[in-house]
Structures are given as structure tokens and as C-alpha cells.
Design an enzyme around this catalytic site. Structure first.
Site, short mmCIF file in Angstrom:
data_model
loop_
_atom_site.label_atom_id
_atom_site.label_comp_id
_atom_site.label_asym_id
_atom_site.label_seq_id
_atom_site.Cartn_x
_atom_site.Cartn_y
_atom_site.Cartn_z
N GLY A 1 2.54 32.84 -2.81
CA GLY A 1 1.69 31.65 -2.89
C GLY A 1 2.40 30.44 -3.46
O GLY A 1 1.91 29.32 -3.31
N ASP A 2 3.56 30.65 -4.10
CA ASP A 2 4.27 29.50 -4.66
C ASP A 2 4.80 28.60 -3.54
O ASP A 2 5.34 29.10 -2.55
CB ASP A 2 5.48 29.96 -5.49
CG ASP A 2 5.09 30.19 -6.94
OD1 ASP A 2 4.04 29.68 -7.36
OD2 ASP A 2 5.83 30.87 -7.65
N ASP B 1 -19.16 21.51 -22.83
CA ASP B 1 -18.25 22.61 -22.54
C ASP B 1 -18.95 23.95 -22.79
O ASP B 1 -19.70 24.08 -23.75
CB ASP B 1 -16.99 22.52 -23.45
CG ASP B 1 -15.78 23.22 -22.83
OD1 ASP B 1 -14.76 22.55 -22.60
OD2 ASP B 1 -15.90 24.43 -22.55
N LYS C 1 -10.05 27.44 -13.03
CA LYS C 1 -8.82 26.82 -12.52
C LYS C 1 -7.64 27.79 -12.41
O LYS C 1 -6.49 27.38 -12.22
CB LYS C 1 -8.42 25.67 -13.44
CG LYS C 1 -8.22 26.05 -14.88
CD LYS C 1 -7.20 25.15 -15.54
CE LYS C 1 -6.32 25.99 -16.41
NZ LYS C 1 -5.01 25.44 -16.64
N SER D 1 -6.22 18.01 -7.79
CA SER D 1 -4.93 18.68 -8.02
C SER D 1 -3.99 18.48 -6.85
O SER D 1 -4.43 18.42 -5.70
CB SER D 1 -5.18 20.18 -8.24
OG SER D 1 -3.96 20.89 -8.22
N LYS E 1 -11.01 22.25 -4.70
CA LYS E 1 -10.63 20.87 -5.01
C LYS E 1 -10.72 20.00 -3.76
O LYS E 1 -11.18 18.86 -3.79
CB LYS E 1 -9.22 20.82 -5.61
CG LYS E 1 -9.14 21.42 -7.01
CD LYS E 1 -10.04 20.69 -7.99
CE LYS E 1 -9.98 21.27 -9.39
NZ LYS E 1 -10.91 20.59 -10.33
N PHE F 1 -0.35 16.75 -11.14
CA PHE F 1 0.77 17.61 -10.80
C PHE F 1 0.82 18.70 -11.86
O PHE F 1 -0.21 19.38 -12.03
CB PHE F 1 2.02 16.73 -10.58
CG PHE F 1 1.90 16.08 -9.22
CD1 PHE F 1 0.96 15.08 -8.99
CD2 PHE F 1 2.65 16.52 -8.14
CE1 PHE F 1 0.78 14.53 -7.73
CE2 PHE F 1 2.48 15.97 -6.86
CZ PHE F 1 1.54 14.98 -6.67
N TYR G 1 -9.09 28.37 -5.26
CA TYR G 1 -9.14 27.30 -6.28
C TYR G 1 -8.77 25.96 -5.63
O TYR G 1 -9.51 24.98 -5.73
CB TYR G 1 -8.18 27.60 -7.43
CG TYR G 1 -7.84 26.36 -8.21
CD1 TYR G 1 -6.63 25.68 -8.00
CD2 TYR G 1 -8.76 25.82 -9.10
CE1 TYR G 1 -6.36 24.51 -8.67
CE2 TYR G 1 -8.48 24.63 -9.78
CZ TYR G 1 -7.27 23.99 -9.56
OH TYR G 1 -7.00 22.81 -10.21
N ASN H 1 -13.43 28.90 -21.36
CA ASN H 1 -11.97 28.87 -21.25
C ASN H 1 -11.39 27.91 -22.29
O ASN H 1 -10.40 27.24 -22.06
CB ASN H 1 -11.55 28.45 -19.83
CG ASN H 1 -10.07 28.73 -19.58
OD1 ASN H 1 -9.49 29.61 -20.21
ND2 ASN H 1 -9.46 27.93 -18.72
N LEU I 1 4.03 28.29 -16.31
CA LEU I 1 5.40 28.40 -16.82
C LEU I 1 5.55 28.07 -18.29
O LEU I 1 6.09 28.88 -19.07
CB LEU I 1 6.32 27.47 -16.00
CG LEU I 1 7.78 27.43 -16.45
CD1 LEU I 1 8.44 28.80 -16.27
CD2 LEU I 1 8.56 26.37 -15.67
N ARG J 1 8.92 21.21 -9.52
CA ARG J 1 7.58 20.71 -9.80
C ARG J 1 7.68 19.39 -10.56
O ARG J 1 8.73 19.07 -11.11
CB ARG J 1 6.80 21.70 -10.68
CG ARG J 1 6.50 23.05 -10.03
CD ARG J 1 5.46 22.92 -8.94
NE ARG J 1 5.11 24.23 -8.39
CZ ARG J 1 5.77 24.85 -7.43
NH1 ARG J 1 6.84 24.28 -6.89
NH2 ARG J 1 5.36 26.03 -6.99
C1 WQD Z 1 5.42 26.41 -12.09
C2 WQD Z 1 6.73 27.00 -11.59
C3 WQD Z 1 6.54 29.23 -10.73
C4 WQD Z 1 5.62 31.24 -14.49
C5 WQD Z 1 -0.42 25.75 -10.95
C6 WQD Z 1 -1.58 25.48 -10.05
C7 WQD Z 1 -1.87 24.01 -10.03
C8 WQD Z 1 -2.08 23.53 -11.44
C9 WQD Z 1 -0.84 23.84 -12.29
C10 WQD Z 1 -4.43 23.56 -11.90
C11 WQD Z 1 6.55 27.78 -10.29
C12 WQD Z 1 7.45 29.20 -11.95
C13 WQD Z 1 5.90 30.26 -13.54
C14 WQD Z 1 6.62 32.22 -14.79
C15 WQD Z 1 8.09 31.19 -13.23
N1 WQD Z 1 -3.23 24.14 -11.99
N2 WQD Z 1 7.11 30.25 -12.94
N3 WQD Z 1 7.82 32.16 -14.15
O1 WQD Z 1 1.99 27.21 -9.78
O2 WQD Z 1 3.12 24.91 -9.91
O3 WQD Z 1 0.71 25.11 -10.41
O4 WQD Z 1 -0.67 25.27 -12.24
O5 WQD Z 1 -4.73 22.51 -11.42
O6 WQD Z 1 -3.05 23.82 -9.27
O7 WQD Z 1 -1.23 25.86 -8.74
O8 WQD Z 1 2.35 26.04 -12.00
O9 WQD Z 1 3.26 26.75 -14.16
O10 WQD Z 1 2.27 28.52 -12.62
O11 WQD Z 1 4.45 27.46 -12.07
O12 WQD Z 1 9.20 31.16 -12.66
O13 WQD Z 1 6.42 33.14 -15.63
O14 WQD Z 1 7.20 27.94 -12.56
O15 WQD Z 1 7.10 30.08 -9.73
O16 WQD Z 1 7.69 27.56 -9.49
P1 WQD Z 1 2.11 25.88 -10.42
P2 WQD Z 1 3.04 27.25 -12.78
#
Ligand code: WQD
Length: 338
Positions: free
Chosen positions: A297-298, A32, A85, A125, A154, A179, A150, A36, A201, A232
């Protein structure tokens, strides 16, 4: 005891996988660069395992270092986590993502071939699916235009593995499409360590509950879901770690020049508001949140079809969303000294 090199092994999923490997009779070796992750993770691992995990500090792109590790240790397999990531960051500095995430895999594959090491488990991913047309999403679902550089790295790395295996290098590969990993080790000795303001999140939820953040914004409640917020598939990092051990064990039984891809999720989807409500239940405290605009992007909703990983790897998620949130909260309280 078989030596397994874990690149990015001081990271969130890598460190939990180091624990799972030891518990399954393997000997993990960590590489490592700590770009990060923190060295304190190694102390946390020692507390959990009552022994040191051998580690090397450096970059997977440093071929001389990777070669040294293979020369000094009889490596039986590799789990390749090391990558940049952060989805949002990848749109700002795409060249770093393409260079780091792709070149590091090329270095690993080349050195594996030189030393005749056969088994690699690759960290992919669900982001490669984009917004699937049908849910739960199957591995055979055609991958879509990646939502970010990103995600594209992958997809490209999966293609590199397929093409490499087709050339019959006497290597065997499994790609695991994660996931949404959440949770922490129940000991609260290791867990997610987001640097700066969390993008994901759950760390934002726990930091808000700990008083580090004033409130959490729910990014949009006008989606076509049960309560309007995104769906999710949130999987406990312990379950995810176990899936890597099962993948390695499965790989060891395959013929040379084998490759396959597996979804690794719970098979269930939860909305953001369901996560908030579940967290309030396990933490027994109200969470200060507001509904805000959608995050660019979501995708709207995604969760895994897990038939393949259940049937072939003999793996299934054991922990619930509440288990994961409870462990995340315990970890945050440890970090915050609450
Ligand atoms: C989850 C949900 C947000 C923060 C990403 C990468 C994926 C993987 C996991 C690496 C979404 C909502 C989030 C906040 C919110 N990473 N949210 N308020 O975007 O599904 O996946 O991380 O491999 O590749 O794309 O995860 O946790 O960012 O968001 O409402 O303050 O929570 O809109 O719907 P995501 P996330």
C-alpha cells in the site's frame, strides 16, 4: 473573541491547532471523544496557554450533543479533525471508517446550517492523490483510486463539501490536504500520542531511540528514489497548525458558498534514510534499523506543490526536518522520562 469549534481537538494536530488559535486571538472549543487521545492533553494545553480550553467529551456523530454545543456557544467557525485515521486499520474495519468519517461531517454541516454558522476548515490528506504521475503534486492533479478505505473517506468528504457548497447553503469551506505531520510543541507539553505499536515512521523512530522498540525496519530500499527508500513531505505540526489559522482567516474574507482545496506541506521530499540520518544527527545517537520488505500500500514518492497555499493563504512552512525531529525527540524523552 471568536469561538472556533475544533472537533478532534484533543488529538495530535487538533491540540497544536488549539494553541495556534489562541495565539492568533481566537477562542478554541474542543469536542473530542478521547477514543484516540488522552485527557492529559487538556492539562498540557493549560500549561502552554496558562488557561483552560473549554472542552466537551463526546462523539461528533451525536447530533444532539453537537446541537447543544452550538446552542450553548456562539460558534464562528469549525475546524473538523475528528475522524478515524489509521490506514491499515481502515482496511480491516472499513464500515467503521465510512460510518464515522462521513457521518460526522454530515452532522457538522447540518448543525452549521441550522445555526447559520458559515466557516468550516476540513482535515483532508495527500493520500487522495495516491501515487501522483507528476511531482511536486498540484491540487489540480486528478485524485486517484484511494489506497485505503481511510483515504477514500477523505475523497468522499471532499466531494460532500463540494456538492453541499453547490447547493448554496451560505456556508464556506476549505479542505487542507496534509502531507506527513511530524514534530511536537517545543515545550514538550503536547505531541503525538500513538496508541499501541506506532504505524507511522517518526513515533517508531523516537520509540526505538528511547529503547521502547528494539529496532526499526525500513520498509523497502528498492524504490526508484535517490537511496531506494520512499520519499515523503514531512511537515512540522506547528506549521500545519498555523495553516489552519491562515485558512480560517482567508475563509472569513470570502463570499458565501465558497470552497477551495489546498496542499499543506513543505514542498520538499525526504527519503526514509534521510530521516533516519537527520534523527541520528539531532539526537546524537545511532538508530538501530534494518532494511526490510516493502509495506503493502505504500506509494513510492510524494511531496507538495505549495504555490497555492503560499500565494493565497500567505502561509509557508517555517520549520526544517531537523527542527521537527528535534521536537519529536524532546517529546519522546518527556514521555519516557529520559
Ligand atoms: C512514512 C514512510 C513508510 C514506518 C500515512 C497515511 C497518511 C497520513 C500520514 C493521515 C513510508 C516508512 C514507516 C516504519 C518505515 N495519515 N516507514 N518503517 O504512510 O506516508 O502516510 O500517515 O492522514 O494518510 O497514509 O506515513 O509514517 O506510515 O510512513 O520504513 O516503521 O516511512 O514505508 O515510506 P505514510 P508513515
Amino acid at each position: 473573541m471568536k469561538n472556533i469549534l475544533i472537533t478532534g481537538g484533543a488529538g495530535y494536530i487538533g491540540s497544536h491547532t488549539a494553541v495556534a488559535l489562541v495565539e492568533s486571538g481566537y477562542n478554541p472549543i474542543i469536542l473530542d471523544d478521547f477514543s484516540n487521545s488522552e485527557k492529559g492533553v487538556l492539562k498540557g494545553l493549560k500549561k502552554i496557554l496558562s488557561k483552560d480550553v473549554k472542552s466537551y467529551e463526546g462523539d461528533c456523530n451525536n447530533k444532539a450533543l453537537v446541537d447543544k454545543i452550538f446552542k450553548e456557544n456562539e460558534i464562528s467557525g469549525i475546524i473538523h479533525f475528528a475522524a478515524s485515521k489509521a490506514v491499515g486499520e481502515s482496511t480491516q474495519i472499513p464500515l467503521k471508517y465510512y460510518s464515522n468519517n462521513i457521518n460526522s461531517l454530515l452532522v457538522i454541516l447540518e448543525v452549521m446550517k441550522k445555526y447559520g454558522v458559515k466557516n468550516i476548515v476540513f482535515s483532508s490528506s495527500c493520500t487522495v492523490y495516491g501515487q501522483p504521475d507528476h511531482l511536486p503534486v498540484l491540487e489540480s492533479t486528478p485524485r486517484k483510486e484511494a489506497e485505503s478505505p481511510y483515504g477514500n473517506t477523505k475523497k468522499i468528504c471532499e466531494d460532500i463539501l463540494h456538492d453541499h457548497i453547490k447547493s448554496k447553503p451560505n456556508t464556506k469551506a476549505i479542505g487542507l490536504r496534509y502531507f506527513n505531520p511530524i514534530g511536537a510543541h517545543p515545550s514538550a507539553e503536547i505531541g503525538e500520542l500513538p496508541l499501541g505499536v506506532p504505524a507511522n515512521l517518526i513515533p517508531f523512530v523516537t520509540q526505538t531511540a528511547a529503547g521502547i522498540r528494539e529496532k526499526i525496519t525500513v520498509f523497502g530500499n528498492d524504490y526508484n528514489t535517490k537511496d531506494g527508500t520512499c520519499v515523503r513531505d514531512y511537515i512540522h505540526v506547528l506549521d500545519l497548525a498555523d495553516a489552519h489559522v491562515k485558512a480560517l482567516e482567508y475563509l472569513e474574507k470570502q463570499e458565501d458558498n465558497f470552497i477551495d482545496i489546498f496542499n499543506v506541506g513543505t514542498g520538499n521530499g525526504n527519503t526514509v534514510l534521510e530521516v533516519v540520518q537527520a534523527f541520528e544527527k539531532v539526537s546524537n545517537q545511532k538508530l538501530n534499523y534494518e532494511i526490510g520488505p516493502r509495506r503493502p500500500g505504500d506509494i513510492e514518492k510524494v511531496w507538495a506543490n505549495t504555490d497555492k497555499v503560499n500565494n493565497l493563504l500567505g502561509w509557508t512552512a517555517k520549520y526544517t526536518l531537523e527542527d521537527s525531529l528535534r521536537d519529536s525527540w524532546n517529546w519522546q524523552k518527556k514521555l519516557s522520562g529520559i
